[in-house]
Design a protein around this motif. Structure first.
Motif, PDB file in Angstrom:
ATOM      1  N   ASP A 157      31.742  44.422  35.612  1.00  0.00           N
ATOM      2  CA  ASP A 157      33.176  44.323  35.939  1.00  0.00           C
ATOM      3  C   ASP A 157      33.373  44.038  37.423  1.00  0.00           C
ATOM      4  N   LEU A 158      32.600  44.730  38.257  1.00  0.00           N
ATOM      5  CA  LEU A 158      32.721  44.521  39.701  1.00  0.00           C
ATOM      6  C   LEU A 158      32.299  43.110  40.095  1.00  0.00           C
ATOM      7  N   THR A 159      31.280  42.560  39.423  1.00  0.00           N
ATOM      8  CA  THR A 159      30.884  41.189  39.758  1.00  0.00           C
ATOM      9  C   THR A 159      31.993  40.213  39.376  1.00  0.00           C
ATOM     10  N   LYS A 160      32.748  40.534  38.313  1.00  0.00           N
ATOM     11  CA  LYS A 160      33.890  39.684  37.944  1.00  0.00           C
ATOM     12  C   LYS A 160      34.950  39.739  39.038  1.00  0.00           C
ATOM     13  N   VAL A 161      35.193  40.930  39.576  1.00  0.00           N
ATOM     14  CA  VAL A 161      36.156  41.079  40.670  1.00  0.00           C
ATOM     15  C   VAL A 161      35.685  40.269  41.883  1.00  0.00           C
ATOM     16  N   VAL A 162      34.389  40.348  42.186  1.00  0.00           N
ATOM     17  CA  VAL A 162      33.824  39.611  43.319  1.00  0.00           C
ATOM     18  C   VAL A 162      34.004  38.106  43.114  1.00  0.00           C
ATOM     19  N   ARG A 163      33.697  37.632  41.897  1.00  0.00           N
ATOM     20  CA  ARG A 163      33.871  36.195  41.615  1.00  0.00           C
ATOM     21  C   ARG A 163      35.331  35.782  41.752  1.00  0.00           C
ATOM     22  N   GLY A 164      36.240  36.654  41.311  1.00  0.00           N
ATOM     23  CA  GLY A 164      37.675  36.377  41.442  1.00  0.00           C
ATOM     24  C   GLY A 164      38.079  36.233  42.902  1.00  0.00           C
ATOM     25  N   GLU A 165      37.574  37.131  43.743  1.00  0.00           N
ATOM     26  CA  GLU A 165      37.849  37.046  45.185  1.00  0.00           C
ATOM     27  C   GLU A 165      37.300  35.730  45.737  1.00  0.00           C
ATOM     28  N   GLY A 166      36.096  35.369  45.315  1.00  0.00           N
ATOM     29  CA  GLY A 166      35.489  34.114  45.772  1.00  0.00           C
ATOM     30  C   GLY A 166      36.314  32.910  45.353  1.00  0.00           C
ATOM     31  N   GLU A 167      36.787  32.942  44.118  1.00  0.00           N
ATOM     32  CA  GLU A 167      37.596  31.829  43.610  1.00  0.00           C
ATOM     33  C   GLU A 167      38.917  31.720  44.383  1.00  0.00           C
ATOM     34  N   ASP A 168      39.535  32.879  44.687  1.00  0.00           N
ATOM     35  CA  ASP A 168      40.770  32.868  45.483  1.00  0.00           C
ATOM     36  C   ASP A 168      40.525  32.242  46.851  1.00  0.00           C
ATOM     37  N   ALA A 169      39.386  32.571  47.461  1.00  0.00           N
ATOM     38  CA  ALA A 169      39.057  32.010  48.778  1.00  0.00           C
ATOM     39  C   ALA A 169      38.850  30.493  48.676  1.00  0.00           C
ATOM     40  N   LYS A 170      38.173  30.051  47.605  1.00  0.00           N
ATOM     41  CA  LYS A 170      37.963  28.603  47.421  1.00  0.00           C
ATOM     42  C   LYS A 170      39.296  27.882  47.253  1.00  0.00           C
ATOM     43  N   ILE A 171      40.194  28.488  46.490  1.00  0.00           N
ATOM     44  CA  ILE A 171      41.520  27.883  46.287  1.00  0.00           C
ATOM     45  C   ILE A 171      42.241  27.761  47.628  1.00  0.00           C
ATOM     46  N   ALA A 172      42.162  28.807  48.449  1.00  0.00           N
ATOM     47  CA  ALA A 172      42.804  28.773  49.768  1.00  0.00           C
ATOM     48  C   ALA A 172      42.231  27.641  50.618  1.00  0.00           C
ATOM     49  N   VAL A 173      40.891  27.497  50.608  1.00  0.00           N
ATOM     50  CA  VAL A 173      40.240  26.448  51.396  1.00  0.00           C
ATOM     51  C   VAL A 173      40.663  25.063  50.897  1.00  0.00           C
ATOM     52  N   ARG A 174      40.711  24.912  49.570  1.00  0.00           N
ATOM     53  CA  ARG A 174      41.115  23.605  49.014  1.00  0.00           C
ATOM     54  C   ARG A 174      42.568  23.287  49.347  1.00  0.00           C
ATOM     55  N   ASN A 175      43.430  24.306  49.345  1.00  0.00           N
ATOM     56  CA  ASN A 175      44.832  24.086  49.724  1.00  0.00           C
ATOM     57  C   ASN A 175      44.939  23.654  51.187  1.00  0.00           C
ATOM     58  N   LEU A 176      44.104  24.227  52.035  1.00  0.00           N
ATOM     59  CA  LEU A 176      44.098  23.838  53.450  1.00  0.00           C
ATOM     60  C   LEU A 176      43.612  22.392  53.604  1.00  0.00           C
ATOM     61  N   ARG A 177      42.622  22.000  52.785  1.00  0.00           N
ATOM     62  CA  ARG A 177      42.143  20.613  52.806  1.00  0.00           C
ATOM     63  C   ARG A 177      43.287  19.678  52.428  1.00  0.00           C
ATOM     64  N   ARG A 178      44.025  20.049  51.371  1.00  0.00           N
ATOM     65  CA  ARG A 178      45.145  19.210  50.916  1.00  0.00           C
ATOM     66  C   ARG A 178      46.194  19.083  52.016  1.00  0.00           C
ATOM     67  N   GLU A 179      46.531  20.206  52.669  1.00  0.00           N
ATOM     68  CA  GLU A 179      47.512  20.159  53.756  1.00  0.00           C
ATOM     69  C   GLU A 179      47.046  19.256  54.890  1.00  0.00           C
ATOM     70  N   ALA A 180      45.768  19.351  55.240  1.00  0.00           N
ATOM     71  CA  ALA A 180      45.224  18.513  56.316  1.00  0.00           C
ATOM     72  C   ALA A 180      45.312  17.039  55.926  1.00  0.00           C
ATOM     73  N   ASN A 181      44.945  16.717  54.677  1.00  0.00           N
ATOM     74  CA  ASN A 181      45.001  15.322  54.219  1.00  0.00           C
ATOM     75  C   ASN A 181      46.432  14.796  54.201  1.00  0.00           C
ATOM     76  N   GLU A 182      47.383  15.655  53.837  1.00  0.00           N
ATOM     77  CA  GLU A 182      48.792  15.236  53.864  1.00  0.00           C
ATOM     78  C   GLU A 182      49.230  14.961  55.296  1.00  0.00           C
ATOM     79  N   GLY A 183      48.767  15.798  56.232  1.00  0.00           N
ATOM     80  CA  GLY A 183      49.088  15.576  57.644  1.00  0.00           C
ATOM     81  C   GLY A 183      48.520  14.250  58.136  1.00  0.00           C
TER      82      GLY A 183
END
Length: 186
Positions: A113-139
């Motif tokens: 269960d804890l590894t699932k929580v860890v993976r979820g945190e990792g996925e949230d961080a990846k989503i944040a990074v990808r959103n920042l990439r999108r913002e940079a590309n739009e700029g």
């Protein structure tokens, strides 16, 4: 915004996403009690969601027990329910005006269960990074549209932003793998 500012902003914000992931992963404990483990648990306080630490004193009784003492008596039941309903798998016990939260020994199932929580945190961080990439590309697209940079410059800058994104995603994967290994070792 200039080309350099867009790159610098994307890089610093991606670094902040990585730092946030490190902090979040440090809160996921491996069998030992830790006062920071309740930091992301929120309670409804007069209509606003606030962290438990803002409505109660959170401290350790021993290595396996957290003591939560809400400042207002009516918050005891609300805090207890929030802790129970969180994704941490804890079973708080109310004792008058305080709540004791014993940390369960990590069973194989709990570790998974804890590894699932860890993976979820990792996925949230990846989503944040990808959103920042999108913002940079739009700029960058805006700069081309406003004729401040050429399309070739935009393409080169997009490649740099992509490399930055790939580096950060690889770092996220590495942090998640380390934390999973830490959790799964008995």
């Amino acid at each position: 915004m200039s080309l350099a500012e867009i790159k610098k902003s994307a890089e610093s914000r991606m670094t902040k996403s990585l730092e946030t992931l490190k902090v979040n992963l440090s809160k996921i404990r491996t069998g030992r009690a830790h006062a920071g483990i309740l930091d992301h648990v929120t309670v409804d306080y007069y209509g606003s969601p606030v962290p438990v630490s803002q409505v109660a004193n959170v401290n350790l009784i021993d290595a396996r027990t957290i003591n939560v003492q809400p400042w207002e008596k009516k918050m005891v039941a609300i805090v207890e329910k929030a802790i129970r309903d969180s994704d941490l798998g804890l079973n708080p016990q109310s004792m008058g005006e305080t709540i004791r939260v014993p940390m369960p020994a990590l069973t194989e199932e709990r570790r998974r269960d804890l590894t699932k929580v860890v993976r979820g945190e990792g996925e949230d961080a990846k989503i944040a990074v990808r959103n920042l990439r999108r913002e940079a590309n739009e700029g960058l697209k805006r700069l081309v549209k406003d004729k401040e940079i050429s399309e070739d410059d935009e393409r080169r800058a997009q490649d740099e932003v992509q490399k930055l994104t790939d580096r950060n995603v690889a770092e996220i994967d590495k942090l998640v793998a380390q934390k999973e290994a830490e959790i799964m070792t008995v």
